[in-house]
Design a protein around this motif. Structure first.
Motif, PDB file in Angstrom:
ATOM      1  N   ASN A   1       0.866  -1.174   0.000  1.00 48.33           N
ATOM      2  CA  ASN A   1       0.000   0.000   0.000  1.00 48.33           C
ATOM      3  C   ASN A   1       0.905   1.227   0.000  1.00 48.33           C
ATOM      4  OD1 ASN A   1      -1.474   2.264   1.424  1.00 48.33           O
ATOM      5  ND2 ASN A   1      -3.146   0.797   1.284  1.00 48.33           N
ATOM      6  N   MET A   2       0.681   2.108  -0.961  1.00 46.34           N
ATOM      7  CA  MET A   2       1.535   3.282  -1.134  1.00 46.34           C
ATOM      8  C   MET A   2       0.666   4.540  -1.131  1.00 46.34           C
ATOM      9  SD  MET A   2       4.091   4.027  -4.397  1.00 46.34           S
ATOM     10  CE  MET A   2       4.889   2.439  -4.191  1.00 46.34           C
ATOM     11  N   LYS A   3       0.995   5.494  -0.295  1.00 40.77           N
ATOM     12  CA  LYS A   3       0.257   6.748  -0.247  1.00 40.77           C
ATOM     13  C   LYS A   3       0.793   7.709  -1.317  1.00 40.77           C
ATOM     14  CE  LYS A   3      -2.171   5.368   3.297  1.00 40.77           C
ATOM     15  NZ  LYS A   3      -1.626   4.004   3.430  1.00 40.77           N
ATOM     16  N   ALA A   4      -0.094   8.574  -1.821  1.00 41.07           N
ATOM     17  CA  ALA A   4       0.295   9.496  -2.885  1.00 41.07           C
ATOM     18  C   ALA A   4      -0.584  10.733  -2.838  1.00 41.07           C
ATOM     19  CB  ALA A   4       0.160   8.825  -4.253  1.00 41.07           C
ATOM     20  N   HIS A   5      -0.044  11.859  -3.300  1.00 33.98           N
ATOM     21  CA  HIS A   5      -0.880  13.045  -3.482  1.00 33.98           C
ATOM     22  C   HIS A   5      -1.811  12.852  -4.673  1.00 33.98           C
ATOM     23  CE1 HIS A   5       0.965  15.552  -0.437  1.00 33.98           C
ATOM     24  NE2 HIS A   5       2.154  15.211  -0.874  1.00 33.98           N
ATOM     25  N   ASP A   6      -1.300  12.243  -5.742  1.00 34.10           N
ATOM     26  CA  ASP A   6      -2.076  11.998  -6.957  1.00 34.10           C
ATOM     27  C   ASP A   6      -1.957  10.520  -7.295  1.00 34.10           C
ATOM     28  OD1 ASP A   6      -3.128  11.789  -9.519  1.00 34.10           O
ATOM     29  OD2 ASP A   6      -2.314  13.709 -10.193  1.00 34.10           O
ATOM     30  N   ASP A   7      -2.913   9.729  -6.820  1.00 36.04           N
ATOM     31  CA  ASP A   7      -2.810   8.282  -7.012  1.00 36.04           C
ATOM     32  C   ASP A   7      -2.898   7.893  -8.480  1.00 36.04           C
ATOM     33  OD1 ASP A   7      -5.961   7.094  -7.344  1.00 36.04           O
ATOM     34  OD2 ASP A   7      -5.737   9.044  -6.396  1.00 36.04           O
ATOM     35  N   THR A   8      -3.668   8.647  -9.274  1.00 33.41           N
ATOM     36  CA  THR A   8      -3.808   8.320 -10.689  1.00 33.41           C
ATOM     37  C   THR A   8      -2.488   8.500 -11.426  1.00 33.41           C
ATOM     38  OG1 THR A   8      -6.138   8.949 -10.655  1.00 33.41           O
ATOM     39  CG2 THR A   8      -5.064   8.850 -12.810  1.00 33.41           C
ATOM     40  N   ALA A   9      -1.827   9.633 -11.206  1.00 31.98           N
ATOM     41  CA  ALA A   9      -0.556   9.893 -11.881  1.00 31.98           C
ATOM     42  C   ALA A   9       0.521   8.917 -11.415  1.00 31.98           C
ATOM     43  CB  ALA A   9      -0.123  11.332 -11.635  1.00 31.98           C
ATOM     44  N   LEU A  10       0.591   8.680 -10.101  1.00 29.17           N
ATOM     45  CA  LEU A  10       1.601   7.752  -9.609  1.00 29.17           C
ATOM     46  C   LEU A  10       1.293   6.335 -10.085  1.00 29.17           C
ATOM     47  CD1 LEU A  10       4.212   7.805  -8.001  1.00 29.17           C
ATOM     48  CD2 LEU A  10       2.902   7.152  -5.974  1.00 29.17           C
ATOM     49  N   GLY A  11       0.012   6.006 -10.189  1.00 36.01           N
ATOM     50  CA  GLY A  11      -0.369   4.707 -10.717  1.00 36.01           C
ATOM     51  C   GLY A  11       0.088   4.524 -12.153  1.00 36.01           C
TER      52      GLY A  11
END
Length: 248
Positions: A9-19
């Protein structure tokens, strides 16, 4: 009873872009997307399967302030492949990172949100892992972590020393789980953590009790709005016990 490691599980400000970055980096697909959640897994993958540890990226507003205690090591098959992968990852938005590694044969990088990862030089042990060679956890005592995680999940313990402990699925497929001794101390919640799940038909509450008996603790967290159980290993690293899903 036993759990199995199913994803990180990885936290992100922008999950779509990091995905998008990690899907391209690993050659995987986006399995599902929802508001603030992006799930990645290999194309054609049938969850759960130890051949891969999936990636679940969750949008969170908190900034990254310290080095992650959990990271991915990526496998390569030759020096040329390592160089090509590093160049491709840079094109995708990754940068070189200095975490005090010194002169080493692997390349330390950070994804577009600063999450550290390593592109390893070719190593025979990782020849059949797929793109992810290992999920690596920083720790103070690899022997104690090996004791806990060897009993917590149904993976096989391959090595344990004062400096490193290594596990892999009992089927001998997929990435390794490695605990590496580091001098750093844990600070705050881990932005990257492990997710485990019971087998279909097992009782999650009974499994949570078993993990606590092994040494897991329950961090202070408002769990009223979630259906899974948040626990921490003996060194305080948070992990989630998910509900069973898919086939055993």
């Amino acid at each position: 009873m036993a759990t199995r490691l199913v994803q990180i599980n990885m936290k992100a400000h922008d999950d779509t872009a990091l995905g998008r970055f990690w899907a391209e980096a690993l050659g995987w697909g986006v399995d599902s997307e929802g508001p603030g959640v992006t799930n990645l897994e290999p194309v054609g993958f049938s969850y759960p399967d130890p051949v891969a540890v999936c990636v679940d990226i969750i949008a969170r507003p908190e900034p990254k302030t310290v080095k992650n205690r959990v990271h991915l090591d990526l496998a390569t098959t030759s020096a040329a492949h390592q160089a090509e992968l590093v160049a491709r990852l840079k094109d995708l938005g990754a940068t070189l990172a200095d975490v005090g590694q010194g002169d080493v044969p692997w390349t330390v990088m950070a994804d577009p949100e600063g999450n550290e990862f390593c592109v390893l030089e070719p190593r025979e042990i990782y020849r059949d892992t797929g793109p992810v060679a290992a999920v690596v956890v920083d720790c103070a005592d690899p022997r104690e972590m090996a004791r806990f995680w060897d009993a917590a999940i149904d993976w096989k313990l391959h090595q344990v020393t004062d400096d490193q402990a290594t596990l892999r699925s009992a089927q001998g497929v997929g990435p390794y789980l490695e605990f590496i001794r580091t001098p750093d101390t844990k600070s705050g919640w881990n932005r990257v953590h492990l997710d485990v799940a019971p087998y279909t038909g097992d009782d999650p509450a009974a499994e949570a009790a078993r993990l606590r008996a092994l040494g897991a603790t329950s961090p202070s967290y408002d769990a009223s709005a979630i259906s899974w159980t948040i626990l921490a290993d003996p060194e305080g690293n948070e992990f989630c016990l998910l509900s069973p899903r898919g086939t055993a």
